[in-house]
Design a protein around this motif. Structure first.
Motif, mmCIF file in Angstrom:
data_model
loop_
_atom_site.group_PDB
_atom_site.id
_atom_site.type_symbol
_atom_site.label_atom_id
_atom_site.label_comp_id
_atom_site.label_asym_id
_atom_site.label_seq_id
_atom_site.Cartn_x
_atom_site.Cartn_y
_atom_site.Cartn_z
ATOM 1 N N GLU A 47 0.814 -1.219 0.000
ATOM 2 C CA GLU A 47 0.000 0.000 0.000
ATOM 3 C C GLU A 47 0.847 1.268 0.000
ATOM 4 O O GLU A 47 0.484 2.264 -0.627
ATOM 5 C CB GLU A 47 -0.953 0.009 1.198
ATOM 6 N N ASN A 48 1.952 1.260 0.711
ATOM 7 C CA ASN A 48 2.785 2.461 0.797
ATOM 8 C C ASN A 48 3.338 2.874 -0.564
ATOM 9 O O ASN A 48 3.477 4.063 -0.859
ATOM 10 C CB ASN A 48 3.941 2.242 1.775
ATOM 11 N N LEU A 49 3.638 1.889 -1.407
ATOM 12 C CA LEU A 49 4.189 2.191 -2.726
ATOM 13 C C LEU A 49 3.106 2.285 -3.796
ATOM 14 O O LEU A 49 3.119 3.187 -4.632
ATOM 15 C CB LEU A 49 5.210 1.115 -3.124
ATOM 16 N N ALA A 50 2.173 1.348 -3.776
ATOM 17 C CA ALA A 50 1.198 1.260 -4.866
ATOM 18 C C ALA A 50 0.042 2.250 -4.747
ATOM 19 O O ALA A 50 -0.362 2.871 -5.736
ATOM 20 C CB ALA A 50 0.653 -0.165 -4.948
ATOM 21 N N LYS A 51 -0.494 2.403 -3.544
ATOM 22 C CA LYS A 51 -1.730 3.177 -3.390
ATOM 23 C C LYS A 51 -1.619 4.630 -3.846
ATOM 24 O O LYS A 51 -2.540 5.143 -4.500
ATOM 25 C CB LYS A 51 -2.212 3.111 -1.940
ATOM 26 N N PRO A 52 -0.522 5.355 -3.532
ATOM 27 C CA PRO A 52 -0.448 6.751 -3.998
ATOM 28 C C PRO A 52 -0.558 6.882 -5.518
ATOM 29 O O PRO A 52 -1.177 7.824 -6.021
ATOM 30 C CB PRO A 52 0.928 7.208 -3.500
ATOM 31 N N PHE A 53 0.033 5.935 -6.246
ATOM 32 C CA PHE A 53 -0.049 5.978 -7.708
ATOM 33 C C PHE A 53 -1.439 5.567 -8.191
ATOM 34 O O PHE A 53 -2.028 6.218 -9.061
ATOM 35 C CB PHE A 53 0.998 5.051 -8.330
ATOM 36 N N LEU A 54 -1.971 4.482 -7.635
ATOM 37 C CA LEU A 54 -3.271 3.985 -8.079
ATOM 38 C C LEU A 54 -4.390 4.978 -7.775
ATOM 39 O O LEU A 54 -5.367 5.072 -8.526
ATOM 40 C CB LEU A 54 -3.568 2.635 -7.422
ATOM 41 N N THR A 55 -4.237 5.736 -6.685
ATOM 42 C CA THR A 55 -5.237 6.751 -6.342
ATOM 43 C C THR A 55 -5.336 7.812 -7.433
ATOM 44 O O THR A 55 -6.409 8.371 -7.683
ATOM 45 C CB THR A 55 -4.887 7.411 -4.992
ATOM 46 N N LEU A 59 -8.027 3.975 -8.863
ATOM 47 C CA LEU A 59 -7.967 2.511 -8.828
ATOM 48 C C LEU A 59 -7.318 2.003 -7.547
ATOM 49 O O LEU A 59 -6.754 0.907 -7.520
ATOM 50 C CB LEU A 59 -7.178 1.992 -10.041
ATOM 51 N N GLU A 60 -7.423 2.784 -6.475
ATOM 52 C CA GLU A 60 -6.739 2.426 -5.236
ATOM 53 C C GLU A 60 -7.249 1.132 -4.604
ATOM 54 O O GLU A 60 -6.553 0.515 -3.797
ATOM 55 C CB GLU A 60 -6.837 3.567 -4.219
ATOM 56 N N GLU A 61 -8.450 0.691 -4.986
ATOM 57 C CA GLU A 61 -8.992 -0.550 -4.432
ATOM 58 C C GLU A 61 -8.756 -1.746 -5.348
ATOM 59 O O GLU A 61 -9.190 -2.857 -5.053
ATOM 60 C CB GLU A 61 -10.501 -0.396 -4.176
ATOM 61 N N SER A 62 -8.075 -1.536 -6.449
ATOM 62 C CA SER A 62 -7.879 -2.614 -7.416
ATOM 63 C C SER A 62 -6.968 -3.708 -6.866
ATOM 64 O O SER A 62 -5.982 -3.442 -6.184
ATOM 65 C CB SER A 62 -7.281 -2.056 -8.708
ATOM 66 N N THR A 63 -7.320 -4.951 -7.178
ATOM 67 C CA THR A 63 -6.474 -6.096 -6.816
ATOM 68 C C THR A 63 -5.958 -6.801 -8.064
ATOM 69 O O THR A 63 -5.127 -7.707 -7.965
ATOM 70 C CB THR A 63 -7.260 -7.103 -5.953
ATOM 71 N N ASN A 64 -6.469 -6.400 -9.225
ATOM 72 C CA ASN A 64 -6.010 -6.977 -10.489
ATOM 73 C C ASN A 64 -4.834 -6.180 -11.042
ATOM 74 O O ASN A 64 -4.586 -5.044 -10.634
ATOM 75 C CB ASN A 64 -7.149 -6.987 -11.516
ATOM 76 N N THR A 65 -4.124 -6.766 -11.983
ATOM 77 C CA THR A 65 -2.968 -6.108 -12.586
ATOM 78 C C THR A 65 -3.372 -4.798 -13.262
ATOM 79 O O THR A 65 -4.360 -4.739 -13.998
ATOM 80 C CB THR A 65 -2.300 -7.035 -13.615
ATOM 81 N N VAL A 66 -2.608 -3.749 -12.991
ATOM 82 C CA VAL A 66 -2.856 -2.430 -13.570
ATOM 83 C C VAL A 66 -1.573 -1.958 -14.249
ATOM 84 O O VAL A 66 -0.490 -2.036 -13.671
ATOM 85 C CB VAL A 66 -3.269 -1.406 -12.487
ATOM 86 N N VAL A 67 -1.707 -1.469 -15.480
ATOM 87 C CA VAL A 67 -0.557 -0.931 -16.219
ATOM 88 C C VAL A 67 -0.834 0.539 -16.520
ATOM 89 O O VAL A 67 -1.850 0.873 -17.136
ATOM 90 C CB VAL A 67 -0.313 -1.701 -17.536
ATOM 91 N N VAL A 68 0.065 1.409 -16.060
ATOM 92 C CA VAL A 68 -0.098 2.841 -16.278
ATOM 93 C C VAL A 68 1.216 3.420 -16.790
ATOM 94 O O VAL A 68 2.261 2.765 -16.743
ATOM 95 C CB VAL A 68 -0.521 3.575 -14.985
ATOM 96 N N ALA A 69 1.154 4.662 -17.257
ATOM 97 C CA ALA A 69 2.368 5.316 -17.755
ATOM 98 C C ALA A 69 2.333 6.797 -17.420
ATOM 99 O O ALA A 69 1.264 7.386 -17.230
ATOM 100 C CB ALA A 69 2.500 5.119 -19.264
ATOM 101 N N PHE A 70 3.531 7.381 -17.350
ATOM 102 C CA PHE A 70 3.683 8.814 -17.116
ATOM 103 C C PHE A 70 4.692 9.363 -18.115
ATOM 104 O O PHE A 70 5.613 8.659 -18.539
ATOM 105 C CB PHE A 70 4.194 9.090 -15.698
#
Length: 234
Positions: A47-55, A59-70
């Motif tokens: 959560e410390n690493l993933a949640k800030p980005f997924l938010t 998609l902060e509640e997602s449990t499936n694979t997520v692919v994003v880009a910046f």
């Protein structure tokens, strides 16, 4: 996080087992876009690493694979909205470096406003309900954590009832913590914006510290209210 000049960053958020299944095809894609894209794996359960980005994508509640880009400045973000297969990820990366990938703006699901006194607007409906509407629109921009937003919401609801017979004026609200739009840049909450029917590019900011009667006077100053036969008293 620093991204090398001229590079994009693609993040893969997945649990360790799913990532192991993706590793070989991802390595092939990474070789194709070497020096153009940095590929970064993040454990979606961290959560410390993933949640800030997924938010940032809602998609902060997602449990499936997520692919994003910046992009290089992390000012634009992109989301792979199809299944994270090798071919889909490769196509996603190809469009990313070509500049043909659409920037992602998060949005809640489209609501049912059939019985709503104050229309609920989300990122996906902002164009239709606000910018492309032929009516004048008073928009309340709020967040759930805003201390003063509840009082403003009550005022907006009373105003909506007051002007309920008007055929050219509608009241709406949008949760800025869960919805984004490139034409909605608000950092102060709550914010009340009046989008005039003949000028949607320059919304008028209404004071959230005004009384109901003062807000009504401001609206009447800028909008010619039509067919207002019956109204609730303020």
């Amino acid at each position: 996080m620093l991204i090398a000049p001229g590079c994009f960053a693609v993040f893969i958020f997945a649990n360790i087992d799913d990532f192991k299944n993706l590793l070989d095809p991802l390595q092939e894609v990474a070789r194709t876009f070497k020096s153009k894209i940095m590929f970064i794996y993040v454990d979606i359960n961290n959560e410390n690493l993933a949640k800030p980005f997924l938010t940032m994508f809602g998609l902060e509640e997602s449990t499936n694979t997520v692919v994003v880009a910046f992009d290089n400045g992390m000012s634009s973000k992109f989301l792979l909205e199809s299944k994270p297969t090798r071919s889909n990820i490769e196509e996603f990366c190809s469009k990313l470096v070509q500049g043909s990938l659409l920037t992602y703006f998060k949005s809640q699901p489209i609501p049912d406003n059939t019985e709503a006194i104050v229309q609920v607007v989300v990122g996906k409906t902002f164009d239709e309900e606000i910018l492309n509407s032929k009516k004048d629109v008073v928009l309340e921009v709020f967040t759930p954590w805003c201390f003063n937003c509840e009082d403003t919401s009550k005022q907006v609801e009373k105003l909506a009832k007051h002007y309920k017979s008007s055929c050219n004026l509608i009241f709406a609200k949008i949760d800025a913590s869960a919805n984004e739009h490139p034409k909605l840049q608000v950092n102060d909450f709550p914010t009340l914006l009046l989008y005039k029917a003949n000028d949607k590019t320059n919304p008028i900011k209404l004071s959230t510290k005004s009384s109901l009667k003062e807000l009504a006077a401001s609206i009447n100053k800028h909008v010619k209210v039509k067919d207002q036969v019956a109204k609730d008293e303020l």
